[in-house]
Design a protein around this motif. Structure first.
Motif, mmCIF file in Angstrom:
data_model
loop_
_atom_site.group_PDB
_atom_site.id
_atom_site.type_symbol
_atom_site.label_atom_id
_atom_site.label_comp_id
_atom_site.label_asym_id
_atom_site.label_seq_id
_atom_site.Cartn_x
_atom_site.Cartn_y
_atom_site.Cartn_z
ATOM 1 N N TYR A 1 -6.982 3.415 4.554
ATOM 2 C CA TYR A 1 -6.840 4.451 3.514
ATOM 3 C C TYR A 1 -7.718 5.649 3.681
ATOM 4 C CZ TYR A 1 -5.257 0.230 1.338
ATOM 5 O OH TYR A 1 -4.532 -0.985 1.147
ATOM 6 N N VAL B 1 -11.441 4.519 4.645
ATOM 7 C CA VAL B 1 -11.710 3.240 4.330
ATOM 8 C C VAL B 1 -10.806 2.170 5.029
ATOM 9 C CG1 VAL B 1 -11.923 1.669 2.468
ATOM 10 C CG2 VAL B 1 -12.403 4.179 2.028
ATOM 11 N N ALA C 1 -10.131 3.106 -3.432
ATOM 12 C CA ALA C 1 -9.457 2.713 -2.448
ATOM 13 C C ALA C 1 -9.481 1.191 -2.454
ATOM 14 C CB ALA C 1 -10.199 2.775 -1.005
ATOM 15 N N ASN C 2 -10.440 0.333 -3.000
ATOM 16 C CA ASN C 2 -10.018 -0.912 -2.903
ATOM 17 C C ASN C 2 -9.330 -1.376 -4.045
ATOM 18 O OD1 ASN C 2 -11.942 -1.049 -1.026
ATOM 19 N ND2 ASN C 2 -13.785 -1.462 -2.195
ATOM 20 N N ASP D 1 -10.644 -1.940 5.555
ATOM 21 C CA ASP D 1 -11.085 -3.404 5.229
ATOM 22 C C ASP D 1 -12.027 -3.392 3.911
ATOM 23 O OD1 ASP D 1 -9.563 -4.724 7.119
ATOM 24 O OD2 ASP D 1 -10.992 -4.428 8.574
ATOM 25 N N LYS D 2 -11.926 -2.278 3.127
ATOM 26 C CA LYS D 2 -13.055 -2.040 1.985
ATOM 27 C C LYS D 2 -14.107 -1.609 2.264
ATOM 28 C CE LYS D 2 -10.297 -5.214 -1.295
ATOM 29 N NZ LYS D 2 -10.556 -6.382 -2.270
ATOM 30 N N GLN D 3 -14.366 -1.053 3.460
ATOM 31 C CA GLN D 3 -15.674 -0.477 4.093
ATOM 32 C C GLN D 3 -15.371 1.040 4.426
ATOM 33 O OE1 GLN D 3 -18.742 -1.894 3.604
ATOM 34 N NE2 GLN D 3 -17.501 -3.785 2.677
ATOM 35 N N LEU E 1 -14.667 4.259 -2.489
ATOM 36 C CA LEU E 1 -14.552 2.966 -2.259
ATOM 37 C C LEU E 1 -13.929 2.228 -3.490
ATOM 38 C CD1 LEU E 1 -17.863 2.031 -0.266
ATOM 39 C CD2 LEU E 1 -15.358 2.079 0.517
ATOM 40 N N LYS E 2 -14.247 2.847 -4.457
ATOM 41 C CA LYS E 2 -14.036 1.984 -5.869
ATOM 42 C C LYS E 2 -12.206 2.302 -6.046
ATOM 43 C CE LYS E 2 -14.347 1.787 -10.807
ATOM 44 N NZ LYS E 2 -15.071 2.008 -12.008
ATOM 45 N N SER F 1 0.812 -1.151 -0.029
ATOM 46 C CA SER F 1 0.014 -0.056 0.067
ATOM 47 C C SER F 1 0.834 1.302 0.037
ATOM 48 C CB SER F 1 -0.981 -0.246 1.208
ATOM 49 O OG SER F 1 -1.812 -0.969 1.000
ATOM 50 N N ASN G 1 -6.808 -3.660 1.147
ATOM 51 C CA ASN G 1 -7.910 -3.743 2.203
ATOM 52 C C ASN G 1 -7.313 -3.257 3.313
ATOM 53 O OD1 ASN G 1 -6.090 -5.726 2.686
ATOM 54 N ND2 ASN G 1 -7.382 -7.407 3.601
ATOM 55 N N GLU H 1 -8.654 -11.039 2.889
ATOM 56 C CA GLU H 1 -9.299 -10.570 1.684
ATOM 57 C C GLU H 1 -10.746 -10.659 1.836
ATOM 58 O OE1 GLU H 1 -8.314 -8.963 -0.881
ATOM 59 O OE2 GLU H 1 -6.216 -9.164 -0.219
#
Length: 491
Positions: free
Chosen positions: A434, A371, A426-427, A373-375, A423-424, A276, A431, A491
């Motif tokens: 960010y 963000v 960062a993902n 863990d993708k949330q 989100l798009k 990252s 994970n 993941e």
């Protein structure tokens, strides 16, 4: 899979190998035909892997394009770190002693061409070193100390420095190498358990203020962690811990990246993880990655010496110029006219072969979506510093003028297109944790950058979640540790 050999000059590799094409670095970096290739293996034979050299950018942009470079940028950085070299080669200590046992000298140099050496007896050692440091041409330096051999260093061999007498073998090994269908690296065993938080007490604008650090420690201890604040002087102590949480501004050419890589090599859970850091701290990589994924960004061009005269026509004036590894508004300038454009380009291109230029898009504030863990974790509006066009004004006459105000916004009040775009973006990175910076213009969100080390300050980002914000991050670290122990991925 398409196989592409990238060299600085065509004369560096004139060997025709079946199903393999050769291209020069400048063409690979700047020709749009290579941006759209979907499935490619890039064999980087550039003469230098120095930070921000053409060879460095070949592997960096290959990763951004979804290509598979050998070596990766991570490998390039590992080769520069004596500590990483020592940490990884501990696993092959017995093989080193067995392979070099018959030597009478006190120094030995092992040339590794595509995983092989001219002498068959070093085959296993070459393979082991190449598995850990996947680069086409390597040179390992060993010294004999106190009755045993020590790997002193391992480095990239520029292709133009390979002895002429070795060329026959080099090309033979290359044919076998390029014919392989899989390229897999050695995995590093994992160990340790506790939390280290890396801080710099002297940093002018750290990602977390003192009170926030206290809340992190409090949250960690409430979840059963032993927690310790460490500094750059504690590098050798990393194996004592189970996880590393970096709370100082990260950069690739910096001890924060070395800490992340060392921690990863020692089996620790790491936020910010080294991948990252590599992806987020280079604006060239981000521009390529976001463009390829069709994530909206301001009009952008990757500037190099051959297209610098097109900047004004492409972006207009004023325009924004960014050093590849800029952060917290430092290394980001506004070129107001032709004279300042020329001056800034001269200075930046003297440091880096590629820089970023963007259309100037003034707004009252920037969005920041946290963000994890993708949330989504939090949402903020960061207002521009007083009388300035950026959030930070490092030339402000008064301290209170250096930074604009921040306002935390409930998710239900964040426009859908802002949250969705963040989100798009960062993902695409991973994970981890960010902060995605965006500008909202005419009902559309444009990503400015993705930060691997977002600001989390007490009194700003935590105004809605309060202590639950810190607990959420520590819970994620704990879950990652549990996943490692149980052999699951994050993941």
């Amino acid at each position: 899979m398409r196989k592409i050999v990238v060299v600085d000059y065509p004369k560096d590799w004139d060997e025709a190998i079946e199903d393999t094409e050769v291209v020069d670095a400048q063409t690979y970096l700047t020709n749009e035909a290579y941006t759209d290739i979907r499935n490619a293996r890039i064999f980087n034979l550039c003469r230098s892997y120095r930070y921000q050299s053409a060879g460095y950018y070949v592997s960096l942009l290959a990763e951004a394009r979804g290509h598979k470079p050998i070596p990766s940028v991570t490998t390039m950085q590992d080769l520069r770190s004596p500590t990483i070299v020592r940490a990884i080669t501990v696993e092959i200590e017995n093989l080193i002693q067995k392979s070099l046992a018959g030597l009478r000298s006190t120094n030995f140099t092992l040339s590794i061409y595509f995983g092989q050496n001219l002498a068959q007896k070093y085959e296993k050692l070459c393979k082991a070193l190449h598995d850990h440091f996947q680069a086409p041409l390597l040179r390992a330096q060993f010294v004999h100390k106190e009755d045993h051999w020590v790997l002193q260093s391992i480095s990239h061999v520029p292709i133009n420095e390979v002895p002429e007498s070795h060329y026959q073998y080099l090309k033979e090994y290359a044919r076998a190498y390029f014919a392989r269908h899989r390229f897999s690296g050695a995995r590093i065993s994992r160990k340790a358990y506790d939390l280290a938080i890396l801080v710099d007490p002297a940093e002018k604008a750290p990602p977390s203020n003192e009170k926030a650090i206290h809340h992190f420690v409090e949250a960690a201890e409430g979840l059963g962690f032993y927690t310790e604040l460490i500094t750059k002087d504690d590098y050798r102590r990393l194996p004592e811990f189970d996880a590393l949480f970096i709370r100082e501004t990260t950069a690739v050419n910096h001890h924060t990246y070395r800490f992340a890589r060392k921690a990863f090599a020692d089996g620790l859970v790491v936020i910010d993880d080294p991948v990252s850091i590599l992806r987020c701290t280079n604006k060239v990589y981000l521009a390529e990655l976001l463009t390829k994924a069709k994530v909206p960004i301001p009009k952008t061009m990757i500037i190099h010496k051959d297209n610098r005269n097109q900047v004004e026509a492409e972006l207009g004036l004023p325009c924004v110029l960014k050093k590849p590894d800029s952060s917290f508004s430092q290394g980001v300038v506004k070129a107001k006219d032709k004279e300042s454009l020329k001056r800034e380009l001269d200075e930046m291109l003297d440091d880096s072969e590629l820089i970023i230029g963007q259309e100037y898009t003034p707004t009252e504030f920037d969005w920041r979506i946290g963000v994890l863990d993708k949330q989504p974790l939090f949402a903020c509006k960061y207002y521009m510093a007083k009388g300035h066009w950026q959030i930070y004004n490092w030339n402000g006459k008064k301290k209170q003028d250096e930074e604009g105000d921040g306002e935390v916004i409930p998710f239900e009040e964040v426009p859908f297109h802002v949250l969705h775009t963040a989100l798009k973006a960062a993902n695409l990175i991973g994970n981890g944790l960010y902060g995605v910076d965006l500008k909202e213009i005419d009902g559309k969100a444009y990503v400015i950058e993705v930060n691997d080390n977002p600001s989390i300050d007490a009194g700003v980002e935590d105004k809605i979640l309060k202590k639950d914000l810190y607990t959420s991050i520590i819970k994620s670290i704990k879950q990652r540790i549990d996943n490692h122990k149980n052999g699951r991925t994050n993941e």
